[in-house]
Design a protein around this motif. Structure first.
Motif, PDB file in Angstrom:
ATOM      1  N   GLU A 190       0.771  -1.051  -0.113  1.00 42.06           N
ATOM      2  CA  GLU A 190      -0.145  -0.110  -0.027  1.00 42.06           C
ATOM      3  C   GLU A 190       1.062   1.167   0.002  1.00 42.06           C
ATOM      4  OE1 GLU A 190      -2.535  -0.667   3.139  1.00 42.06           O
ATOM      5  OE2 GLU A 190      -1.148  -0.124   4.770  1.00 42.06           O
ATOM      6  N   GLU A 227       1.805   5.033   0.725  1.00 45.81           N
ATOM      7  CA  GLU A 227       1.623   5.957   1.934  1.00 45.81           C
ATOM      8  C   GLU A 227       2.467   7.163   1.773  1.00 45.81           C
ATOM      9  OE1 GLU A 227       1.429   3.980   5.785  1.00 45.81           O
ATOM     10  OE2 GLU A 227       0.743   2.121   4.924  1.00 45.81           O
ATOM     11  N   GLU A 273       4.496   0.449   2.031  1.00 43.18           N
ATOM     12  CA  GLU A 273       4.275  -0.365   3.163  1.00 43.18           C
ATOM     13  C   GLU A 273       4.008  -1.940   2.438  1.00 43.18           C
ATOM     14  OE1 GLU A 273       1.669  -0.215   6.652  1.00 43.18           O
ATOM     15  OE2 GLU A 273       2.868  -1.870   7.572  1.00 43.18           O
ATOM     16  N   ILE A 320       2.327  -5.077   4.185  1.00 41.32           N
ATOM     17  CA  ILE A 320       1.658  -5.669   5.187  1.00 41.32           C
ATOM     18  C   ILE A 320       1.503  -7.191   4.724  1.00 41.32           C
ATOM     19  CG2 ILE A 320       0.657  -3.852   5.989  1.00 41.32           C
ATOM     20  CD1 ILE A 320      -2.064  -4.575   4.446  1.00 41.32           C
ATOM     21  N   PHE A 374      -5.977 -13.220   5.714  1.00 37.39           N
ATOM     22  CA  PHE A 374      -5.939 -11.763   6.233  1.00 37.39           C
ATOM     23  C   PHE A 374      -7.465 -11.673   7.070  1.00 37.39           C
ATOM     24  CE2 PHE A 374      -2.616 -10.533   3.583  1.00 37.39           C
ATOM     25  CZ  PHE A 374      -1.962  -9.283   4.170  1.00 37.39           C
ATOM     26  N   PHE A 423      -9.187 -11.407  10.188  1.00 36.84           N
ATOM     27  CA  PHE A 423      -8.909 -10.792  11.767  1.00 36.84           C
ATOM     28  C   PHE A 423      -9.881  -9.779  12.268  1.00 36.84           C
ATOM     29  CE2 PHE A 423      -5.826  -8.630   8.735  1.00 36.84           C
ATOM     30  CZ  PHE A 423      -6.223  -7.355   8.820  1.00 36.84           C
ATOM     31  N   SER A 459      -0.123  -4.611  13.682  1.00 33.36           N
ATOM     32  CA  SER A 459      -0.694  -4.215  12.555  1.00 33.36           C
ATOM     33  C   SER A 459      -0.266  -4.584  11.372  1.00 33.36           C
ATOM     34  CB  SER A 459      -0.541  -2.261  12.551  1.00 33.36           C
ATOM     35  OG  SER A 459      -1.000  -2.170  13.824  1.00 33.36           O
TER      36      SER A 459
HETATM   37  O1  0L1 Z   1      -0.994  -0.454   7.424  1.00 36.88           O
HETATM   38  C1  0L1 Z   1      -2.326  -0.665   7.637  1.00 36.88           C
HETATM   39  O2  0L1 Z   1      -3.358  -0.096   7.245  1.00 36.88           O
HETATM   40  C2  0L1 Z   1      -2.564  -2.239   7.885  1.00 36.88           C
HETATM   41  C3  0L1 Z   1      -3.286  -2.433   9.115  1.00 36.88           C
HETATM   42  C4  0L1 Z   1      -3.752  -3.904   9.206  1.00 36.88           C
HETATM   43  C5  0L1 Z   1      -4.971  -4.195   8.300  1.00 36.88           C
HETATM   44  C6  0L1 Z   1      -4.227  -4.955   7.283  1.00 36.88           C
HETATM   45  O3  0L1 Z   1      -3.405  -5.964   7.526  1.00 36.88           O
HETATM   46  O4  0L1 Z   1      -4.943  -4.781   6.164  1.00 36.88           O
END
Ligand code: 0L1
Ligand code: MG
Length: 259
Positions: free
Chosen positions: A104, A106, A137, A139, A146, A148, A158
């Motif tokens: 993602e 940022e 990022e 993740i 995913f 949760f 996170s």
């Molecule tokens: O950085 C984020 O917004 C990820 C937070 C956790 C949620 C996810 O894994 O999508």
């Protein structure tokens, strides 16, 4: 929940990360009533385990900063986690180092002076920016598919697993953080677009939230830390062979190959 159990849950998450094997979310069967407060205690224990293993904390990161993710998870608050030196990625993402990585784009912010909540405002942050930078990022939730709940993802730091930062530093008066746009180009096609406005309406609000959340724990947001403010688009899955380019309006482009 006693300290031993908190440590055991944190260890389970660290093992899932190290072995690259996803686990069931804790709230599914074992701890359906896991609270946000307990989850942050687990996150603290996880950070401590990683520190003992030799990883150095670089900065806090913000997560769940978009309305879309709030609606999806039925929450109304962002969360935080921490990134480590060992998570740094340069030009290549090695897919086999992850379970099911997503990226993602940022906006990263570095503060000129420490700030301490509660009571921090957007103006406080805007008047205190040393520089901004582009960030991607990576993740990699330690939970299967995913899947949760809020407490699970907080405990899991996170979903933090990687980051790519632009080397160039941009002065904040060179751009409007909320209007800054971004596109993810994957293998030549634009697959996602977004803007700084998608991050809590303004990326500076993300630092406000962070300062106020950490302030409740008696902690500060430190100057010089590169803080990722949250995803400007939805996170997208990546696969080996992908060639990724992240183009911003003003911030530097980030290019990365997935091997
Ligand atoms: O950085 C984020 O917004 C990820 C937070 C956790 C949620 C996810 O894994 O999508
Ligand atoms: Mg993020």
């Amino acid at each position: 929940m006693d300290n031993e159990l908190i440590h055991d849950i944190a260890s389970e998450l660290v093992n899932a990360e190290e072995n690259k094997v996803a686990i069931e979310r804790f709230t599914k069967e074992r701890y359906p009533d896991l609270t946000v407060e307990q989850a942050y205690h687990i996150q603290e224990a996880l950070i401590q385990i990683k520190r003992i293993d030799g990883h150095k904390v670089i900065a806090p990161k913000m997560g769940l900063t978009s309305k879309a993710k709030w609606e999806q998870m039925n929450v109304d608050t962002p969360i935080y986690g921490y990134i480590f030196d060992s998570m740094k990625v340069e030009d290549v993402i090695v897919h086999s180092n992850y379970i099911h990585p997503k990226i993602e784009p940022e906006i990263g912010i570095v503060l000129a002076e420490d700030i301490k909540g509660p009571g921090v405002t957007r103006e406080d942050v805007l008047n205190n920016i040393a520089y901004v930078f582009s960030a991607v990022e990576i993740i990699d939730s330690r939970y299967k598919d995913f899947d949760f709940k809020l407490s699970d993802v907080i405990a899991d730091n996170s979903s933090a697993k990687g980051y790519i930062f632009s080397k160039q530093k941009i002065q904040s008066d060179q751009l409007d953080l909320a209007k800054e746009k971004v596109e993810i180009v994957k293998n030549g096609s634009v697959i996602a677009t977004g803007s700084g406005k998608n991050v809590l309406n303004h990326p500076a609000e993300s630092i406000v939230e962070l300062a106020n959340m950490l302030g409740e724990q008696g902690q500060i947001v430190k100057k010089d830390e590169p803080i990722m403010t949250g995803g400007m688009t939805s996170a997208v899955l990546i696969e080996p062979g992908d060639v990724i380019e992240i183009n911003y309006t003003t911030l530097p482009t980030i290019k990365v190959d997935v091997k």
